[in-house]
Design a protein around this motif. Structure first.
Motif, PDB file in Angstrom:
ATOM      1  N   ALA A  55      21.397  20.142  -0.300  1.00 16.51           N
ATOM      2  CA  ALA A  55      22.685  19.476  -0.054  1.00 16.51           C
ATOM      3  C   ALA A  55      23.782  20.504   0.197  1.00 16.51           C
ATOM      4  O   ALA A  55      24.703  20.265   0.989  1.00 16.51           O
ATOM      5  N   GLY A  56      23.691  21.653  -0.449  1.00 23.77           N
ATOM      6  CA  GLY A  56      24.671  22.712  -0.216  1.00 23.77           C
ATOM      7  C   GLY A  56      24.598  23.249   1.194  1.00 23.77           C
ATOM      8  O   GLY A  56      25.628  23.563   1.807  1.00 23.77           O
ATOM      9  N   LEU A  57      23.393  23.360   1.741  1.00 27.38           N
ATOM     10  CA  LEU A  57      23.239  23.831   3.120  1.00 27.38           C
ATOM     11  C   LEU A  57      23.857  22.835   4.093  1.00 27.38           C
ATOM     12  O   LEU A  57      24.479  23.233   5.091  1.00 27.38           O
ATOM     13  N   VAL A  58      23.686  21.539   3.798  1.00 28.45           N
ATOM     14  CA  VAL A  58      24.277  20.504   4.650  1.00 28.45           C
ATOM     15  C   VAL A  58      25.799  20.657   4.677  1.00 28.45           C
ATOM     16  O   VAL A  58      26.427  20.659   5.739  1.00 28.45           O
ATOM     17  N   ARG A  59      26.390  20.796   3.494  1.00 27.65           N
ATOM     18  CA  ARG A  59      27.848  20.940   3.426  1.00 27.65           C
ATOM     19  C   ARG A  59      28.319  22.243   4.073  1.00 27.65           C
ATOM     20  O   ARG A  59      29.362  22.282   4.734  1.00 27.65           O
ATOM     21  N   LEU A  60      27.535  23.306   3.897  1.00 30.96           N
ATOM     22  CA  LEU A  60      27.899  24.596   4.500  1.00 30.96           C
ATOM     23  C   LEU A  60      27.935  24.481   6.016  1.00 30.96           C
ATOM     24  O   LEU A  60      28.885  24.956   6.668  1.00 30.96           O
ATOM     25  N   LEU A  61      26.924  23.844   6.597  1.00 31.36           N
ATOM     26  CA  LEU A  61      26.888  23.714   8.060  1.00 31.36           C
ATOM     27  C   LEU A  61      27.998  22.797   8.560  1.00 31.36           C
ATOM     28  O   LEU A  61      28.567  23.029   9.628  1.00 31.36           O
ATOM     29  N   GLU A  62      28.295  21.753   7.801  1.00 33.68           N
ATOM     30  CA  GLU A  62      29.402  20.877   8.210  1.00 33.68           C
ATOM     31  C   GLU A  62      30.727  21.634   8.195  1.00 33.68           C
ATOM     32  O   GLU A  62      31.561  21.443   9.093  1.00 33.68           O
ATOM     33  N   ASN A  63      30.909  22.482   7.200  1.00 31.36           N
ATOM     34  CA  ASN A  63      32.133  23.286   7.147  1.00 31.36           C
ATOM     35  C   ASN A  63      32.199  24.315   8.266  1.00 31.36           C
ATOM     36  O   ASN A  63      33.294  24.765   8.632  1.00 31.36           O
ATOM     37  N   GLU A  64      31.027  24.678   8.790  1.00 29.20           N
ATOM     38  CA  GLU A  64      30.981  25.614   9.916  1.00 29.20           C
ATOM     39  C   GLU A  64      31.024  24.897  11.264  1.00 29.20           C
ATOM     40  O   GLU A  64      30.672  25.457  12.289  1.00 29.20           O
ATOM     41  N   GLN A  65      31.417  23.612  11.229  1.00 32.45           N
ATOM     42  CA  GLN A  65      31.619  22.801  12.437  1.00 32.45           C
ATOM     43  C   GLN A  65      30.317  22.437  13.144  1.00 32.45           C
ATOM     44  O   GLN A  65      30.318  22.150  14.345  1.00 32.45           O
ATOM     45  N   PHE A  66      29.202  22.430  12.419  1.00 35.13           N
ATOM     46  CA  PHE A  66      27.963  21.908  12.980  1.00 35.13           C
ATOM     47  C   PHE A  66      27.991  20.376  12.865  1.00 35.13           C
ATOM     48  O   PHE A  66      28.545  19.819  11.909  1.00 35.13           O
ATOM     49  N   ASP A  67      27.385  19.727  13.837  1.00 35.60           N
ATOM     50  CA  ASP A  67      27.244  18.272  13.805  1.00 35.60           C
ATOM     51  C   ASP A  67      25.940  17.953  13.073  1.00 35.60           C
ATOM     52  O   ASP A  67      24.860  18.046  13.646  1.00 35.60           O
ATOM     53  N   VAL A  68      26.038  17.589  11.804  1.00 42.83           N
ATOM     54  CA  VAL A  68      24.867  17.442  10.936  1.00 42.83           C
ATOM     55  C   VAL A  68      24.504  15.961  10.791  1.00 42.83           C
ATOM     56  O   VAL A  68      25.366  15.119  10.571  1.00 42.83           O
ATOM     57  N   THR A  69      23.197  15.672  10.898  1.00 47.23           N
ATOM     58  CA  THR A  69      22.673  14.309  10.730  1.00 47.23           C
ATOM     59  C   THR A  69      21.518  14.346   9.746  1.00 47.23           C
ATOM     60  O   THR A  69      20.659  15.234   9.831  1.00 47.23           O
ATOM     61  N   LEU A 116      22.463  29.617  -2.410  1.00 49.72           N
ATOM     62  CA  LEU A 116      23.798  29.578  -1.803  1.00 49.72           C
ATOM     63  C   LEU A 116      24.917  29.822  -2.803  1.00 49.72           C
ATOM     64  O   LEU A 116      26.090  29.840  -2.428  1.00 49.72           O
ATOM     65  N   SER A 117      24.560  29.997  -4.067  1.00 46.44           N
ATOM     66  CA  SER A 117      25.582  30.403  -5.037  1.00 46.44           C
ATOM     67  C   SER A 117      26.071  31.822  -4.770  1.00 46.44           C
ATOM     68  O   SER A 117      27.106  32.239  -5.296  1.00 46.44           O
ATOM     69  N   ARG A 118      25.349  32.570  -3.939  1.00 42.89           N
ATOM     70  CA  ARG A 118      25.742  33.931  -3.551  1.00 42.89           C
ATOM     71  C   ARG A 118      26.274  33.898  -2.124  1.00 42.89           C
ATOM     72  O   ARG A 118      25.665  33.318  -1.225  1.00 42.89           O
ATOM     73  N   GLN A 119      27.382  34.523  -1.903  1.00 47.37           N
ATOM     74  CA  GLN A 119      28.046  34.488  -0.604  1.00 47.37           C
ATOM     75  C   GLN A 119      27.186  35.091   0.494  1.00 47.37           C
ATOM     76  O   GLN A 119      27.143  34.592   1.612  1.00 47.37           O
ATOM     77  N   GLU A 120      26.473  36.193   0.159  1.00 47.66           N
ATOM     78  CA  GLU A 120      25.657  36.842   1.186  1.00 47.66           C
ATOM     79  C   GLU A 120      24.492  35.951   1.615  1.00 47.66           C
ATOM     80  O   GLU A 120      24.058  35.981   2.772  1.00 47.66           O
ATOM     81  N   ASN A 121      23.974  35.124   0.693  1.00 44.52           N
ATOM     82  CA  ASN A 121      22.902  34.205   1.066  1.00 44.52           C
ATOM     83  C   ASN A 121      23.429  33.081   1.964  1.00 44.52           C
ATOM     84  O   ASN A 121      22.725  32.606   2.859  1.00 44.52           O
ATOM     85  N   ALA A 122      24.652  32.646   1.714  1.00 42.64           N
ATOM     86  CA  ALA A 122      25.255  31.640   2.585  1.00 42.64           C
ATOM     87  C   ALA A 122      25.399  32.179   4.007  1.00 42.64           C
ATOM     88  O   ALA A 122      25.143  31.469   4.992  1.00 42.64           O
ATOM     89  N   ALA A 123      25.788  33.452   4.122  1.00 48.34           N
ATOM     90  CA  ALA A 123      25.886  34.073   5.447  1.00 48.34           C
ATOM     91  C   ALA A 123      24.516  34.159   6.104  1.00 48.34           C
ATOM     92  O   ALA A 123      24.374  33.943   7.323  1.00 48.34           O
ATOM     93  N   ALA A 124      23.479  34.475   5.307  1.00 49.22           N
ATOM     94  CA  ALA A 124      22.120  34.534   5.850  1.00 49.22           C
ATOM     95  C   ALA A 124      21.658  33.153   6.304  1.00 49.22           C
ATOM     96  O   ALA A 124      20.977  33.026   7.339  1.00 49.22           O
ATOM     97  N   ALA A 125      22.006  32.091   5.552  1.00 48.69           N
ATOM     98  CA  ALA A 125      21.616  30.736   5.931  1.00 48.69           C
ATOM     99  C   ALA A 125      22.224  30.355   7.275  1.00 48.69           C
ATOM    100  O   ALA A 125      21.547  29.789   8.138  1.00 48.69           O
ATOM    101  N   ILE A 126      23.505  30.675   7.455  1.00 48.62           N
ATOM    102  CA  ILE A 126      24.151  30.378   8.736  1.00 48.62           C
ATOM    103  C   ILE A 126      23.502  31.177   9.863  1.00 48.62           C
ATOM    104  O   ILE A 126      23.268  30.658  10.962  1.00 48.62           O
ATOM    105  N   ALA A 127      23.180  32.436   9.583  1.00 47.64           N
ATOM    106  CA  ALA A 127      22.550  33.285  10.600  1.00 47.64           C
ATOM    107  C   ALA A 127      21.169  32.754  10.983  1.00 47.64           C
ATOM    108  O   ALA A 127      20.787  32.785  12.162  1.00 47.64           O
ATOM    109  N   LEU A 128      20.412  32.239   9.999  1.00 47.44           N
ATOM    110  CA  LEU A 128      19.089  31.678  10.293  1.00 47.44           C
ATOM    111  C   LEU A 128      19.206  30.418  11.149  1.00 47.44           C
ATOM    112  O   LEU A 128      18.429  30.230  12.089  1.00 47.44           O
ATOM    113  N   VAL A 129      20.162  29.559  10.830  1.00 45.53           N
ATOM    114  CA  VAL A 129      20.348  28.339  11.626  1.00 45.53           C
ATOM    115  C   VAL A 129      20.778  28.697  13.043  1.00 45.53           C
ATOM    116  O   VAL A 129      20.294  28.118  14.024  1.00 45.53           O
ATOM    117  N   GLN A 130      21.669  29.653  13.171  1.00 40.72           N
ATOM    118  CA  GLN A 130      22.087  30.073  14.510  1.00 40.72           C
ATOM    119  C   GLN A 130      20.922  30.704  15.271  1.00 40.72           C
ATOM    120  O   GLN A 130      20.771  30.481  16.483  1.00 40.72           O
TER     121      GLN A 130
END
Length: 425
Positions: A62-76, A248-262
């Protein structure tokens, strides 16, 4: 009488506004029932510890979903099998004990539909145990889980090439720090239990740990093969703690998650992401409301809505006890005769009235002429004396008995009735 009827009407325990409210609430509840049944959301499934896009526990996404939505991804979040056919970036979160044939079928179908990311499971998890102290249990929120052991997946090696990979689990020593690097990012895994994939010529490592273990990879396939040249990209996240709520409690992992999705979405070309929930048991049929408003069902739905509105409006205006009138069948000889006549008229058996009416008329004429007998000859003889210019009774009675249509019967009966009236004068 009007006052009594009004008093009886006002005795209804429901007002029009109350009835309208009940109808509207019931209609809304029915529509909600249709929606949730068709969407596969039939209530609380309980905290089973499953890792999926709606899970808020440590192993959920659920955190990844919210992270991507905050990064302006269209999440479904997709709860229907049709969501697997999207051309957007599809993220799969299969459970621990998945069927490799099902996963293979999805991945092979995605080769020419769109890019895919597969986040492999690692943890066994469950809801909080029942024997927790009250102070500790009160701290648990809905959806939180207690992590169990890490699991080595067997089904990943049974996938067809080039998707097959061998997953392993390694637990680091207490003095070792589980670090990772890749995609121009670096950081630490939140636990010392690492899930990784063995090296393969068909895979391109994206993120590795300090020992060179592959934590995330991109499927390449054999060089110059059909998959290598034409298939959409598929990315496996072997270590889910990089992208789950725990990581995703770590900021660097959140950046890695966004990089993996991209990276999975062709380095940011895809801005729409679909998380599949059907593999986690949240699959539902196509929404019934949506289906009802599509041809060829649209015409029937509109007719049904109009019929419902008409019935509801009529019921709304008519609601309440009816005014109490008299009995439907009145008592007395007059009503009995009227009912009998009505039955004959409804049955259209007019011929049955002719002979009895002629005999009844003979009795009345004999009584008025002072005769003991009411035979036709005696009545004709007495009439010849009293009313010599009138047509004899016997001719009129014969004409009534021979009549067939209702008009002929009525005319003949009126002739007898006129004769009776002349004698009464």
């Amino acid at each position: 009488m009007t006052g009594t009827a009004s008093a009886r009407r006002s005795a209804s325990p429901f007002s029009r506004a109350g009835v309208l409210g009940i109808v509207l609430v019931g209609f809304a509840a029915f529509i909600a029932l249709l929606y949730f049944i068709s969407a596969g959301d039939t209530g609380d499934r309980g905290n089973t510890g499953a890792a999926h896009a709606s899970a808020t526990g440590l192993n959920g996404y659920a955190g990844l979903v919210r992270l991507l939505e905050n990064e302006q991804f269209d999440v479904t979040l997709s709860r229907t099998p049709s969501g697997l056919e999207t051309t957007d970036l599809l993220i799969l979160t299969p459970p621990l004990y998945s069927d490799p044939e099902d996963i293979a079928q999805i991945l092979e179908a995605r080769d020419y539909l769109g890019p895919t990311m597969v986040i492999l499971p690692k943890w066994s998890a469950s809801g909080p145990p029942n024997n927790l102290p009250a102070e500790t249990a009160d701290k648990f929120k809905d959806g939180w889980v207690a992590l169990g052991s890490a699991n080595t997946l067997q089904w990943t090696s049974e996938l067809p090439a080039p998707f097959a990979l061998t997953q392993k689990i390694e637990t680091l020593e207490d003095d070792e720090v589980p670090q990772w690097s890749g995609l121009d990012q670096s950081g630490e895994v939140p636990t010392k239990t690492i899930a990784y994939a063995e090296q393969s010529a068909l895979h391109d490592p994206l993120i590795t740990d300090q020992s060179g273990h592959i934590l995330a990879l991109s499927v390449l396939g054999e060089e110059d093969s059909e998959y290598y040249n034409n298939a959409h990209w598929t990315v496996f996240v072997v270590e889910p703690d990089l992208v789950n709520n725990y990581g995703l409690s770590r900021q660097e992992n959140a950046a890695a998650a966004i990089a993996l999705v991209q990276q999975a979405g062709y380095e940011g070309d895809y801005s729409a992401v679909t998380f599949d929930l059907t593999l986690n048991g949240f699959g539902g049929a196509e929404n019934l409301l949506t289906l009802a408003f599509r041809p060829p069902f649209l015409a029937a739905t509109l007719c049904l809505i109009l019929a419902m509105l008409s019935i509801a409006w009529r019921a709304f205006l008519r609601f309440g006890p009816a005014a109490i009138g008299g009995p439907e069948i009145a008592f007395g000889k007059k009503q009995l005769v009227s009912n009998g006549a009505g039955l004959i008229v409804r049955a259209r058996r007019f011929g049955l009235l002719a002979a009895p009416y002629a005999d009844l008329s003979a009795r009345r004429l004999a009584s008025r002429l002072g005769l003991i007998k009411h035979d036709a000859e005696a009545i004709d003889a007495a009439l010849a004396v009293r009313l010599p210019e009138e047509e004899p009774y016997s001719l009129r009675a014969d004409r009534l008995r021979e009549a067939r249509s209702s008009t002929e019967i009525l005319r003949a009966a009126q002739a007898l009735r006129e004769l009776e009236g002349k004698l009464a004068k």
